[in-house]
Each structure stands twice: as C-alpha cells, then as structure tokens.
Scaffold this motif. Structure first.
Motif, PDB file in Angstrom:
ATOM      1  N   ASN A 244       0.882  -1.170   0.000  1.00 30.03           N
ATOM      2  CA  ASN A 244       0.000   0.000   0.000  1.00 30.03           C
ATOM      3  C   ASN A 244       0.912   1.211   0.000  1.00 30.03           C
TER       4      ASN A 244
ATOM      5  N   LEU B 358       1.036  -7.405  -4.029  1.00 35.39           N
ATOM      6  CA  LEU B 358      -0.335  -6.884  -4.131  1.00 35.39           C
ATOM      7  C   LEU B 358      -0.436  -5.842  -5.229  1.00 35.39           C
ATOM      8  N   ARG B 485      -3.992  -7.958   2.929  1.00 37.64           N
ATOM      9  CA  ARG B 485      -4.794  -6.727   2.933  1.00 37.64           C
ATOM     10  C   ARG B 485      -5.271  -6.408   4.354  1.00 37.64           C
TER      11      ARG B 485
END
Lengths: 494, 494
Positions: A244, B358, B485
């Motif tokens: 992220n 990811l 996540r």
C-alpha cells in the motif's frame, strides 16, 4: 569497448543479402570501382515532432574502420547456392571481397546535432561496391540511435530540468539493443542508466536501488527498508508500493528517522504504480511534515514525455523520472525510416552523372548531387537549413526553394551566419575525425536544442523548421525529373 | 555461434544495477543462499491477439551456461562509488560474486510453444541472489524474441501459405537486435531472411536480389535487368518500380524472354511502392499473357498482417511477402510486458513461504507457489491451461477457477488428455535439456498453431483462450491476499 570489439565474428556479413548480390553484379559488370555518392537521410521527424537528434556515428565509424571480410565470412558465402544448386558467388568475386579494404570518403553530421527531414546525415563517396555493402549496417546503427536520442531529448525536455534515468533493458532488443538504446538515451540527455554493462562499456553513470522482490523476501516491509538502509546507508531509495503506497511511505519515514539517528539520510522513495500525481503529492506532504524535504521522489511505470507533461500539469511532486519501455523501444514510433540513396555516379570520363529515384509523390523523389547542408543562424537562433550540391555551389545571395511549393523561396540575408553540417570523417578510408567523448556529445545535444525556439520543440503540431534545396540544385533536380518522366512517357507511347 | 560467444566481454554485467545492489543486500543479510522461486510471465497477449509464441529460450540457456563474473566485471564494480565517494560494493561481496557458479533449477516452456497470459514461461529455483541477478537478462531475451515470434506467426497466418521473408535489419536495434529478430521471426514461420550474418550464425536461408540503386547505376532500366540476369541467370528477381512500375514489368518481360532463349527463367519481380493490389493484378496479367505464369510476384513496403489480409481481400496476386520494419520492431506494440516475480522463499526450517505482490487490481496480483502449467486436450484441440502449484498438487477431477470471476469454474472431464508445459532445463546449474534445432522449433510453432481453433487466431477480438488457477492454488492465493490486505488495514487503523 566499442561495437566491433564486443561482437564476434567480423561484422562484414551484417548486411542484407541483396547488397552482396549487387556487389557481385557490379564486379561482374566491371562497375565495382566506379565512384558513387550515397546519402543517408530520413523523410519525417519521428513522433510527429519538430526535430531529430543525430546519433550512432561513433558505432558507424568503428564499423567502417573494421570493415573487412575474414576467411570465415568468405567460407560462408562460398557455401551458398542458388536455384540450380550451383554456387551463388564467383570465386573471383569472393577473392576480391577478401582482399578489399575500405577506401571511401565519408562526411557526416556530428552526433548530438539537430537534423531535419531530407537532409543527409551521412554521405559516402567511393567505389559503388563498397558503398552498397555498407547501406544496411549504416542504416541499422544510425536509424535506431537517432530515434532513441530524439525520444530521450523529448522526455528530458518534458521533465523541465528534473533528472531522467533510463532503465529499459528488459524491454530492448537483446543485449546490443539495450546497449545501443542506453548510449543513445544518454546522448539525448538522460543522466544515468540501470544498465550495468553500458556503465562499464560507455562510462555512463549507473543507477538503481531495489525491487519488489527485496520487500517480499522479508516478513515486513519496514524490516526490508531498514535492512536495505544498513547495506546502503547513503544511497537508499525505497520502493514503497509493494503493498500500500502511502502506508509504505510512512514506513519509509520511520526508517529515515532511524537512519538520521545513525548519521545518514534517506535519499529517496520510488513510486512504481497507482495514481502518480496523487501519490507524489501526498507522499511529498508526508515526507515534508516528517522533516524530510530533501528526500527525492522518483516515479516510474510506463512513462513517456506525454505522461510526464500531464503529471506536471497536475502538480505531481516527482523530481526524478525513471523511463524504460517507452524510451528504449520508442514505443509510439519504434523505427526511424532512414533511407540510403544513390545520388551520383562518375562516368568513364570522370564526370558526375546525377541520379534520382522517381516516385509518384514528388516529396519522395531523391535528390541528385554531392550534397552538403548549410545551416543559417540569426541572432543566436537557427533559421533554416539549405541542402546544396558541392559541384553546383551556392548562389549569392543564398536562396532556397520550399520543398513542396517551388513558388516559395527564402533568401538568407547577408547578416545571417552559416556553417556546413557534414564534416569529414574518412578520407580514402582513413579516419580524419577526432571523436568527441559521450559527455561532449550529450552537451552538444543540449546546446543544439537551445538554438531551437520552443515552438519547434512542442509535442503537438510543432512549427515546421525550414529545410529547402538551394536554387540551382532545385532546378537541376526538376530538370532531371522532368527528363526522366518524359523518357518514361515516350516509351509508354511507343 | 551463440549469444555469449559472439558477445564480449562476459555478459554477467548485462543486468540492472538494482539487481546487483539487492544481491549485496541479500549477501550482507546472509539471505543470499536462501532458496527462492521466481516466475517469468506476461499479463496480456501482444497486438490484442489471442496467443503468444514462446521464443528466446536457447539464448537464455546459453547465457545461463556462461553465467560467470570475470575479473574485468569485478574491477568495474569495485570502481563504483556511492554518494559519499565510498565504494558501493563490499570486497567480500565481490569476492563472493567472483567465485559464484550457477546452481539453479530452471524449468521452461520449449520454444515454439503456444503460451497465454499469466502462465509461467520460465521458472527458476535457487539461491535468491542468483535468481535476482538473472531477472533482467532473462526478460530481455525472452520478452523480445517471444514478441517477434508471435508477430511473425500472425503475419505468416495472414499470408495463407504464401512465402514470407524477413528483411528488417535496417530498422532493428543494432546488430544483435537484428539477429535476435531474425531468429525469432524464423521461429514464427518466415522461410528466409535478408540478414546474411543471421544466415551464417543460425543457418537460416538468406534471400535477396537487388535494390533501386542497381537500376539507377545503369542508363536504362532494361539494361540493368539484363545485366543482373547475366550475373544470376537462375536467381533473378527484378525490382520493377524504380521509375514506372507497369513499364518496369514490361521491361522485365522483355528480359525474361531473352533469358528463356538463353536457357534460363526469370524467378520473380518485386513491387516496393504504389498500389500493390492494382499493380500485382495488372503485373500478373502482363506476366501471364507473355507466357510467364511461373514468375513470382514479391511485394514489400511497410507490410504487416493487417495489410496482407487487406491485399488478399482485394484479390492481390502477390505470392511472396517481404516484411521488414513492422516485423522486426513489432511496430504496433514494440514490447511484450513480461515480468519476473518472486513467488516462494524457503525459510530456515525448509518450508516454503509463498509470496505475492499486491496490486489494487486483483488481476495484477502475482500468484504464489512453485508453479507449473497443465494443458488439457480434447479431440486434438487444446481446451484450457491450468496453472497449479507443485507443493499443492492437483485435485481430482482437475478444477480450475476463472482468473477474474471466482464464481466460474471449469472441470476437465476424464476424457481430456493433458501435459505439463514447463520442462526441466537446468538441474543444480547443469543443463539437462536437449536443445532442438531452429527448424525443429519452427515446426513446433506450426504444429502448435494447428491445435488452436481459428477463432483464437483472428486479429480482431479473438476468442479468449481459457487459463485459470487450479482450485487449491486459487484458494491459497485468495487467503494470502486477504491476509495481507487485512494486515495492511489493521496497521492503517493503528
């Protein structure tokens, strides 16, 4: 280490088959030592742009200096057979090739020079057999490197002074495709490359930090950053988008704080996916607020000059651009259509016969002569390039004719200065040119782009720089074309 | 002569700087010999097409066999300094590199195999340091050659059995770009090349006749044809468009008549400009009416699969196609976006930890595991490729999950046959693969394309071939992604 040193065997066979077939044709017709002039030029700037940067000459010089058929090359040609299973090549011809040494005159535009459609980048004069054989390798080298140098110059221009780094090796055409691309990109203005072999061979600064796999090989992203900082305390750029991005930036900040406590500073972060405008703006805030205004933000992800321009318009806070695929492949136009055309041939009496290749479109008809390009300057800017033929010379005042509209003429006033772009590279096969360093070539590109008003450099509908034929050359060409067309027509009516 | 033999110095430095930086990172963290698995795959077929042809493995094998840092490479790395003018690389690390020998296991899809998005073309398992260094050169070689082999296969498909010849050297990325392109084009199905060096190095048939300059070096076009026919009585193809194409064809016919009187036959004519549909139809008439139905018509001029298809639709009478720029640069998409991702790492206890990268888009999330591809056949056609992880195995009956819609599953019935696509290439650094000849690879491409229904081969909106994850692998991946996540989210909420 230059092209021929790093390539085995000899590069004499690096040409199209038809060149060797024609060479035998010239030899059998005893025309092989007839003096010819060929010009290498292109018809359209790449990328719908307003200019081209010449590149590749140094590799071309190297190739010409080493131009020699070795026994291995000859043996291969001996092995080739035609339809009737007979040898395709005559022993006498192969003997001639084997003993041949390069003896042409070559003039060329130095690397890093602004060049425009239809003007010769290179002129070769010498035995037609030799000129012919060299067509393909000269085109391969100069087409590709000029294309990439131009693409790099456009990208560097869009970056407005930010650092641009090339890292496209994985998408180039094999080892030498990548090396040639890196060399040309450096000429165009990039400050470094990821290509370690190019660093070694050309002395180009090499750059690079870590990939996603580094992060993934640790249990935690922050642990991975910290471990990297231990290894390269003063040269760490963290790739922050493995999981992220904004969270990654916050972790980078944590590690940067530890680094500062230990007496070093984080150099930068790299964004490689997502909304680069948003992420760089937010990332800059996070870094600045944490006391790291000096930490650089590098971005990559299929960027080119258009995306850089768009990101700049959106206020992206990126200061270093990593460019790969779009640069090394010249993605939006992966070939420069350079051609190599016969323009003159000396007859038995020592007089030049001028040659044109007809085409239905007048703009595609080649220009006869022994050509040179005269560039005119006024008040520090370049104002026009006039192609002239050395045997004809230049009228006073210098007058050039619009290539597509002969009724338009431009006269260069007496207060213009000028220089001829093609400079001697080889005389009778001997190199007479003092090659600049790659950094000097890169500086030349910068200096040359500075001569060109920004209206010629913009990406959308750039101003067309004026290139024309000198008036006498224009007349000579028209007369020759009219004569050839008439001859054709008469024959059709016979 | 293979890639490393023709390239000097060693190719160990042919990699991105960050690979060597990470290698030092792994070494300093004592992780360098941890066993890792990386997969090389791409996410989208090139050219909006329905398939890809794998190519480049043989050059990759050669590179791996010669993978060795020489003293010269080490000396260059020693010379590199970081921000503080300190050496970037540790002497102990460089000593390790110098003594290192290749010891990975490599599995790969044989060249000439149909491959599809997301399935590994190559899997490498071994010390993470070695796998990492090899990322860039493996991508360079396999990305480019697979791209060009695919482009060639499409062009050959469009030509419907006509002969296709590659002659793009002048527009390729330098000497090796051209050689790699020629090799890959041959794998894709072209029958010959103009590239003489590729002929010599790879044994590919070389083709070529003469250029416009041959015609222009004579006073008369017909004289030029006649002179050429004297040199190559059984292998003459006349380029007829130097001045006026139909007139050129009539002159070619005149010379062909003389040739016949002298006991030889004209082989062909070549069209290189103008309206190829019209000119080939008219040219065919002229040739046939004059008694030369066997004379071939070769066409060239920026052709690709779409133009060939269009010309065929228009009834063009072309039987041999010369393809240059559009083939060797893969002009409409000059890069295959192959990637190389870490998928598993063995921990200290010898257990695999599976890894994913990811991405906001689920389709771009990498697949964890030690992957293999099982291809299913039914009634002589291929019906689906299932990616599975060797540690997990395959459920009975074999069930695969749609990559973008987990609610869709496909069960392969018991009457399907299957084979695993990745075959052993290296075991512990030793080659265990018996390399096929280039002709065998070309034949494999033909055989493979024959397995694929034409709806998958069409150029516009081809049918999408089914590739999915084996059910257990799909579940493993989903669990890992959800876990990652969740971890991210928790941290963001802390």
């Amino acid at each position: 280490m230059n092209l021929t040193q790093r390539f085995r065997p000899s590069l004499a066979l690096l040409t199209d088959m038809y060149q060797i077939a024609m060479a035998q044709g010239y030899w059998k017709n005893k025309m092989h030592e007839q003096e010819a002039v060929f010009h290498l030029y292109f018809r359209k700037n790449p990328f719908e742009g307003g200019y081209t940067i010449s590149a590749g000459l140094e590799d071309a010089i190297d190739l010409l200096q080493q131009f020699k058929f070795e026994q291995e090359d000859i043996a291969y040609l001996q092995s080739l057979t035609g339809s009737k299973e007979q040898p395709l090549f005559d022993e006498g011809f192969l003997e001639y090739l084997k003993n041949m040494s390069f003896e042409c005159d070559v003039e060329a535009v130095p690397e890093g020079t602004l060049v425009f459609p239809n003007e010769p980048l290179l002129r070769i004069k010498g035995p037609i057999l030799q000129c012919q054989l060299l067509e393909t390798p000269l085109l391969t080298i100069i087409n590709f490197q000029s294309l990439i140098a131009t693409k790099a110059a456009r990208i560097v221009d869009a970056a407005q002074g930010d650092r641009v780094i090339e890292f496209g090796m994985r998408r180039a055409q094999g080892p030498d495709g990548a090396l040639s691309a890196t060399r040309a990109a450096f000429i165009g203005g990039v400050v470094g490359t990821s290509n370690v072999l190019a660093g070694h061979l050309y002395g180009i600064p090499v750059k690079g930090t870590h990939a996603h796999s580094w992060i993934m090989s640790f249990k935690e992203e922050q642990t991975a950053f910290a471990a990297y900082a231990q290894v390269f305390p003063h040269d760490s750029i963290f790739l922050v988008d493995t999981y992220n991005t904004l969270e990654g930036i916050r972790k980078a900040v944590e590690v940067a704080k530890q680094m500062r406590e230990n007496g070093s500073e984080l150099k930068g972060i790299r964004l490689d996916s997502g909304d680069l405008a948003y992420l760089s703006i937010e990332g800059r805030k996070i870094l600045d607020e944490a006391g790291f205004p000096e930490v650089s933000i590098l971005a990559s992800n299929d960027l080119d000059e258009y995306l850089i321009q768009s990101l700049k318009t959106q206020g992206a806070r990126i200061d270093t651009w990593g460019i790969g695929t779009k640069l090394v492949t010249a993605f939006d136009q992966p070939a420069l259509g350079g051609v190599y055309k016969l323009a003159a041939l000396k007859d038995a009496e020592g007089n030049w016969e001028f040659k044109v290749k007809l085409s239905e479109q007048l703009v595609k008809v080649s220009t006869p002569g022994v050509l040179q390009v005269r560039r005119f300057y006024k008040n520090g800017a370049i104002v026009g390039d006039m192609i002239y033929s050395e045997p004809l010379g230049v009228e006073t005042p210098a007058t050039m004719v619009h290539p597509n509209d002969p009724t338009q003429r431009k006269i260069f006033a007496a207060d213009c200065t000028s220089e001829d772009l093609l400079v001697p590279i080889f005389q009778k096969g001997q190199k007479v040119y003092s090659s600049p360093s790659l950094t000097e070539i890169q500086n030349r590109t910068k200096q040359q782009l500075g001569l060109l008003h920004e209206t010629y450099r913009r990406f959308l509908n750039p101003h067309a720089y004026k290139v024309g034929l000198e008036a006498k050359l224009h007349d000579q060409k028209m007369n020759l074309v009219i004569h050839l067309r008439k001859t054709e027509q008469q024959k059709n009516h016979d």
